[in-house]
Scaffold this motif. Structure first.
Motif, short mmCIF file in Angstrom:
data_model
loop_
_atom_site.label_atom_id
_atom_site.label_comp_id
_atom_site.label_asym_id
_atom_site.label_seq_id
_atom_site.Cartn_x
_atom_site.Cartn_y
_atom_site.Cartn_z
N ALA A 1 1.16 -1.27 0.02
CA ALA A 1 0.14 -0.24 -0.12
C ALA A 1 0.77 1.40 0.17
O ALA A 1 1.65 1.35 1.00
CB ALA A 1 -0.91 -0.11 1.20
N PRO A 2 1.17 1.99 -0.93
CA PRO A 2 1.94 3.08 -1.04
C PRO A 2 1.84 4.18 0.07
O PRO A 2 0.39 4.32 0.42
CB PRO A 2 1.61 3.86 -2.38
CG PRO A 2 1.13 2.73 -3.27
CD PRO A 2 0.46 2.04 -2.46
N ALA A 3 2.80 4.75 0.57
CA ALA A 3 2.73 5.32 1.92
C ALA A 3 1.78 6.65 1.75
O ALA A 3 1.10 6.99 2.49
CB ALA A 3 4.08 5.88 2.22
N GLY A 4 1.56 7.19 0.42
CA GLY A 4 0.66 8.29 0.29
C GLY A 4 -0.47 8.08 -0.39
O GLY A 4 -1.23 8.85 -0.58
N TYR A 5 -1.05 6.85 -0.35
CA TYR A 5 -2.40 6.58 -1.25
C TYR A 5 -3.61 6.77 -0.52
O TYR A 5 -3.39 6.79 0.90
CB TYR A 5 -2.25 5.18 -1.92
CG TYR A 5 -2.91 4.05 -0.76
CD1 TYR A 5 -4.54 3.96 -0.93
CD2 TYR A 5 -2.43 3.40 0.09
CE1 TYR A 5 -4.93 2.79 -0.30
CE2 TYR A 5 -3.07 2.59 1.04
CZ TYR A 5 -4.26 2.15 0.75
OH TYR A 5 -5.26 1.41 1.73
N LEU B 1 4.43 15.66 -0.10
CA LEU B 1 4.28 14.75 1.30
C LEU B 1 5.60 14.48 1.71
O LEU B 1 6.48 13.53 1.04
CB LEU B 1 3.44 13.55 0.69
CG LEU B 1 3.10 12.90 2.09
CD1 LEU B 1 2.40 13.44 3.14
CD2 LEU B 1 2.33 11.38 1.62
N PRO C 1 5.11 -0.25 6.89
CA PRO C 1 4.20 0.14 5.75
C PRO C 1 4.73 1.58 5.33
O PRO C 1 3.83 1.72 4.35
CB PRO C 1 2.94 0.39 6.73
CG PRO C 1 3.26 -0.13 8.20
CD PRO C 1 4.83 -0.07 8.19
N GLU D 1 7.78 2.27 4.08
CA GLU D 1 8.86 2.15 3.13
C GLU D 1 9.91 3.06 3.50
O GLU D 1 10.60 3.61 2.76
CB GLU D 1 8.60 2.37 1.68
CG GLU D 1 7.35 1.45 1.13
CD GLU D 1 6.84 1.87 -0.29
OE1 GLU D 1 7.54 1.54 -1.26
OE2 GLU D 1 5.77 2.58 -0.39
N HIS E 1 -2.00 6.41 7.29
CA HIS E 1 -2.45 4.97 7.49
C HIS E 1 -2.52 4.73 8.91
O HIS E 1 -1.94 3.70 9.49
CB HIS E 1 -1.32 4.26 6.78
CG HIS E 1 -1.19 4.17 5.36
ND1 HIS E 1 -2.35 4.12 4.42
CD2 HIS E 1 -0.31 4.65 4.38
CE1 HIS E 1 -2.24 4.16 3.19
NE2 HIS E 1 -0.84 4.66 3.20
#
Lengths: 293, 204
Positions: free
Chosen positions: A289-293, B54, B101, B103, B190
């Motif tokens: 899950a890309p960090a900024g999605y 970001l 999560p 990266e 997230h």
């Protein structure tokens, strides 16, 4: 608040992953860390432990020795070869309280030690200890992967169950012709178990993919990669058709206990390649899950 | 013991990459390693188009999956919440990279020079040695713990020309970071991962 960052962020070249698909402005990247050596380690660990349990049930020493070799030498060797600092491998034993790698490595050690002692002394207690540790070796890779919140496709409670069932199935598949070739005797009960395991694995795969598809966007993307994307041909052909459906047909068409030794070897090879292909497909479909999605 | 955290105001961030450069300078990270990075995104269609930057890095989660999955104990969380890697204990299994999560981690397969074929410059040689990088291990942001221990702010905070970054104690309700999170609707990236990051963002 979330809308301020919804829609996805362009990943700069410094992002560590590799883009595998794009949907609604969000770029999905596959994990790139766990590849060939980890596949070898995960597969041989589960397969070897499954073969050990089937051989132990038959009291078939050559099968048990082959299984111990696979886990100790091939799995252990692949893990050590993968490490960035192989000389520090012993440090992996330090954190069994929280780390599935530690638990797995300790299980491997117990399995190999108790298995080797059982092969030598035939003490029943040692056999049970080895079997318990083998179950742990079969399942821990699934727990390790399911622990990753970053990869929602893996972060699924069915994955350890699936790895456990697949390991038992592939190990049993090899134990059947191996035992027959060595002893000349048939093992109808094990053939029935193998068919049940094949059907069970098929059902769990379906449930796993269905659950993942309906859980989150990145997990759905991973399932799409497997069933519609570039991994689909390998998944349908190697995993489902050749790895599960054809072995079921080979076992059932002549009737339980009537399969020839050659067909049994062929079914075992199909099952093994299916188990390898499945693990490879799951590793390749590990979409972040890309960090900024 | 405080719980150190950061607030990044997305409205103030101009995507100038000063934080990236400051981090590189402070830690002399090898080529390809960015403890701090900025990603940009354009969304919407004309005339309602937005461009958002970001800044990303380690979130120093209160419940870090990288620490739990580390089999050697090389990844540790300090009492003040800083999550860091001990290069002398890391065996390079990369399980933490899989578990993170955000990266935020990089594997140092080899420590390369910036200028191919010319060897390490004096700056690189001293910088790599001072930071203790070890080939075959994993590296990540450590919230500039050496600066924090000396009573300073992290380099990315101190060098942000737009003053978009704030650093302080999340457990102290009177701290600037706590006040900003409370008053300006600060949010975590997230939160559904359940790691409780210590880096908060203010809406753009």
């Amino acid at each position: 608040m979330r809308t301020a960052i919804a829609g996805g962020f362009e990943k700069t070249p410094i992002s560590p992953g590799r883009v595998v698909s794009e949907r609604a402005g969000t770029r999905f990247e596959a994990q790139s860390q766990w590849r060939f050596l980890i596949l070898v380690a995960f597969f041989t660990g589960g397969f070897g432990a499954g073969l050990y349990i089937a051989s132990w049930a038959l009291d078939f020493s050559p099968g048990m020795i082959l299984a111990l070799f696979m886990v100790a030498v091939i799995k252990g060797g692949a893990h050590i070869a993968y490490l960035g600092r192989p000389e520090r491998f012993w440090r992996a034993l330090k954190r069994p309280r929280t780390s599935w790698i530690s638990r797995g490595i300790i299980s491997m050690g117990v399995f190999v030690t108790a298995g080797a002692l059982y092969a030598t002394f035939k003490a029943p207690a040692l056999g049970w200890i080895a079997v318990g540790a083998a179950v742990m070796v079969m399942a821990y890779t699934g727990y390790l992967m399911a622990f990753s919140p970053s990869i929602p496709f893996w972060n699924n409670a069915l994955l350890p169950v699936l790895f456990l069932a697949y390991s038992a199935e592939s190990g049993t598949a090899l134990a059947i012709p191996l035992y027959t070739a060595f002893s000349g005797a048939r093992v109808e009960m094990l053939e029935i178990v193998e068919v049940i395991l094949l059907v069970l694995v098929t059902l769990i795969i379906f449930s796993y993919l269905y659950g993942a598809y309906h859980s989150s966007v990145p997990a759905r993307e991973a399932v799409d990669l497997l069933v519609r994307g570039r991994l689909a041909p390998g998944f349908f052909l190697s995993v489902l058709l050749l790895g599960l459906l054809l072995p079921i047909a080979l076992e059932l068409l002549p009737g339980i206990g009537a399969i020839s030794l050659n067909a049994s070897w062929f079914a075992a090879l199909l099952c093994i390649q299916g188990a390898i292909s499945f693990r490879w497909a799951v590793l390749r479909a590990g979409v972040y899950a890309p960090a900024g999605y | 013991m405080p719980r150190l955290g950061m607030v990044i105001d997305l409205k103030k961030c101009a995507a100038c990459y000063a934080c990236v450069a400051a981090c590189k300078t402070e830690h002399a990270t090898p080529p390809g390693v960015f403890w701090c990075r900025v990603v940009k995104h354009e969304s919407g269609s004309f005339p309602a188009v937005r461009r958002i930057a970001l800044p990303l890095g380690c979130m120093h989660c209160a419940d870090p999956p990288c620490e739990k999955t580390c089999p050697t104990g090389a990844t540790r969380k300090r009492g003040d919440g800083i999550v860091h890697v001990n290069y002398d204990e890391c065996m390079g299994c990369r399980a933490c990279m899989i578990a993170c999560p955000y990266e935020a981690r990089y594997f140092l397969a080899e420590i390369r020079p910036y200028y191919d074929g010319q060897g390490l410059t004096e700056y690189e040689r001293i910088g790599y040695a001072a930071n203790g990088y070890v080939e075959g291990t994993v590296t990540k942001c450590n919230f500039c713990m050496e600066r924090v221990d000396a009573g300073k702010e992290p380099a990315c905070v101190a060098n942000c020309p737009g003053r978009a970054r704030y650093f302080g104690d999340l457990d102290d309700p009177a701290s600037e970071v706590s006040r900003l999170i409370r008053d300006k609707r600060g949010f975590q990236l997230h939160p559904e991962f359940g790691t409780n990051p210590s880096v908060y963002y203010l809406p753009a």
